[in-house]
Design a protein around this motif. Structure first.
Motif, PDB file in Angstrom:
ATOM      1  N   GLY A  99       2.701  11.005  -8.198  1.00 58.62           N
ATOM      2  CA  GLY A  99       2.106  11.521  -6.985  1.00 58.62           C
ATOM      3  C   GLY A  99       2.413  12.971  -6.693  1.00 58.62           C
ATOM      4  O   GLY A  99       1.992  13.496  -5.664  1.00 58.62           O
ATOM      5  N   ALA A 158       2.569   7.552 -12.686  1.00 52.71           N
ATOM      6  CA  ALA A 158       1.383   7.165 -11.932  1.00 52.71           C
ATOM      7  C   ALA A 158       0.892   8.318 -11.064  1.00 52.71           C
ATOM      8  O   ALA A 158       1.659   9.203 -10.681  1.00 52.71           O
ATOM      9  CB  ALA A 158       1.702   5.950 -11.062  1.00 52.71           C
ATOM     10  N   THR A 171      -0.177   8.117  -8.006  1.00 52.10           N
ATOM     11  CA  THR A 171       0.345   7.981  -6.642  1.00 52.10           C
ATOM     12  C   THR A 171       1.685   7.252  -6.710  1.00 52.10           C
ATOM     13  O   THR A 171       1.914   6.436  -7.595  1.00 52.10           O
ATOM     14  CB  THR A 171      -0.626   7.193  -5.746  1.00 52.10           C
ATOM     15  N   SER A 172       2.529   7.544  -5.764  1.00 56.40           N
ATOM     16  CA  SER A 172       3.872   6.957  -5.756  1.00 56.40           C
ATOM     17  C   SER A 172       3.890   5.653  -4.973  1.00 56.40           C
ATOM     18  O   SER A 172       3.285   5.550  -3.905  1.00 56.40           O
ATOM     19  CB  SER A 172       4.864   7.939  -5.135  1.00 56.40           C
ATOM     20  N   THR A 173       4.600   4.678  -5.517  1.00 63.99           N
ATOM     21  CA  THR A 173       4.824   3.422  -4.800  1.00 63.99           C
ATOM     22  C   THR A 173       6.120   3.462  -4.002  1.00 63.99           C
ATOM     23  O   THR A 173       6.440   2.514  -3.281  1.00 63.99           O
ATOM     24  CB  THR A 173       4.913   2.248  -5.790  1.00 63.99           C
ATOM     25  N   GLY A 174       6.896   4.533  -4.172  1.00 66.19           N
ATOM     26  CA  GLY A 174       8.224   4.579  -3.588  1.00 66.19           C
ATOM     27  C   GLY A 174       9.269   3.926  -4.471  1.00 66.19           C
ATOM     28  O   GLY A 174      10.448   3.883  -4.115  1.00 66.19           O
ATOM     29  N   ARG A 175       8.837   3.401  -5.621  1.00 71.66           N
ATOM     30  CA  ARG A 175       9.752   2.787  -6.594  1.00 71.66           C
ATOM     31  C   ARG A 175       9.642   3.573  -7.898  1.00 71.66           C
ATOM     32  O   ARG A 175       8.797   3.260  -8.738  1.00 71.66           O
ATOM     33  CB  ARG A 175       9.392   1.325  -6.813  1.00 71.66           C
ATOM     34  N   ALA A 204       9.071   1.880 -11.243  1.00 72.35           N
ATOM     35  CA  ALA A 204       7.762   1.268 -11.477  1.00 72.35           C
ATOM     36  C   ALA A 204       6.691   2.307 -11.727  1.00 72.35           C
ATOM     37  O   ALA A 204       5.664   2.010 -12.356  1.00 72.35           O
ATOM     38  CB  ALA A 204       7.375   0.395 -10.278  1.00 72.35           C
ATOM     39  N   ASP A 205       6.894   3.527 -11.250  1.00 75.21           N
ATOM     40  CA  ASP A 205       5.892   4.579 -11.363  1.00 75.21           C
ATOM     41  C   ASP A 205       5.934   5.298 -12.705  1.00 75.21           C
ATOM     42  O   ASP A 205       5.005   6.030 -13.042  1.00 75.21           O
ATOM     43  CB  ASP A 205       6.079   5.608 -10.244  1.00 75.21           C
TER      44      ASP A 205
END
Length: 337
Positions: free
Chosen positions: A68, A201, A203-207, A210-211
């Motif tokens: 992101g 990724a 966009t960021s998932t905040g994890r 996982a990104d």
């Protein structure tokens, strides 16, 4: 090297002309000569950076990426802090070109740097200082940049650009093809040693864990790009296994079978020492599908017979039902010829 001696807040808010008076960065000692590419996939939003160098563990200093936010390649007489500082500036709202200009303008040694930055919107810029060791240069295209220094020929970065633009597949595949094109064009005049690739990724998932879709390094190898491709292929195997496990958790066995099928068809069983097929079989057995499990377990046993010993240990860990008859059947049939 010591970190640069100003705060990010000052860097983000102070006009460029004033920041030009900031104390100089630590002067570099030797070049991390290299070729690299930063890019954004317009279809998926994924952002990536890949690099090869005749330098030990190039992945520790040159490539940087954050989901992101963007990606950075900092090389030549490398200043590693360009990586985290560039990402932070982009996170704070600067475009890739703005972040690069801000850092170059405060660097008394900018003439020996080579840096590229791309943000999550695909805005990209590159810098090749005038004191880079030749052959050195960069090619900025739509949503990507290739850059190289201390190359055998001054055609390397353009060859990378052509390869990237003509490549098919996911972002990791296209980045690899750019590196391979550089090597075919002559690459580093000193040879080759290490390589790295990061894909995150869009966009960021905040994890962050996982990104990071791909995060691989080859520290020291006579064919680092070839080894990096092997590792990227293995990464695809294990990502598909993880997708299958997630589908089992959702009780979607059709999706699990498709994901496991992809994982176990990418490489020979021996390439993962039977790991991929073993855990595929265990997932089906734990879901009450022993008939689907046994062919996978048999393939694992053919590579490494001790997988059968592990089957007996899994009920205590909750990874198989505590059903002696089922366990005996799995062990017996996985060893059957």
């Amino acid at each position: 090297m010591r970190p640069i001696r100003f705060s990010l807040a000052l860097l983000a808010l102070t006009p460029l002309a004033a920041r030009a008076q900031t104390p100089a960065w630590t002067r570099p000692l030797r070049p991390v000569a290299t070729y690299s590419i930063v890019a954004r996939d317009s279809a998926t939003g994924e952002i990536g950076v890949a690099v090869q160098s005749h330098w030990f563990s190039v992945g520790a200093t040159v490539p940087w990426a954050q989901a992101g936010v963007g990606a950075v390649a900092t090389q030549s007489f490398v200043e590693p802090s360009y990586g985290p500082l560039g990402l932070e500036l982009m996170r704070l709202g600067r475009s890739g070109p703005e972040a690069l200009r801000a850092l170059i303008s405060t660097d008394a040694d900018s003439a020996v740097r080579q840096v590229a930055m791309i943000d999550a919107q695909g805005r990209v810029a590159a810098w090749t200082g005038g004191r880079n060791i030749q052959a050195a240069g960069n090619h900025v295209g739509r949503g990507y940049s290739t850059e190289a220094n201390l190359m055998d020929r001054p055609t390397v970065w353009d060859a990378m650009a052509r390869a990237y633009e003509g490549a098919r597949g996911d972002l990791a595949e296209r980045l690899l093809q750019a590196l391979e094109a550089a090597q075919r064009e002559g690459g580093d005049i000193r040879g080759r040693q290490s390589a790295a690739i990061i894909v995150v990724a869009g966009t960021s998932t905040g994890r962050p864990w996982a990104d990071r879709i791909v995060d691989l390094r080859v520290e020291d190898n006579p064919e680092p790009v070839r080894e990096l491709r092997r590792l990227v292929t293995l990464n695809r195997v294990y990502r598909s296994l993880n997708e299958g496990d997630a589908a089992v958790t959702r009780n979607d066995l059709n999706a699990a079978a498709a994901s496991y099928g992809r994982a176990t068809s990418i490489l020979p069983d021996s390439a993962t020492n039977g790991e991929a097929v073993f855990w595929t079989g265990i997932s089906f057995a734990s879901a009450g599908k022993p008939d689907q499990a046994i062919p996978y377990l048999r393939r694992a046993y053919a590579v490494w017979p001790k997988w059968a010993d592990l089957v007996r240990r899994l009920p205590a860990a909750g990874l198989l039902p505590n059903d002696p008859a089922l366990i005996d059947r799995l062990v017996r049939e996985m060893a059957a010829r």
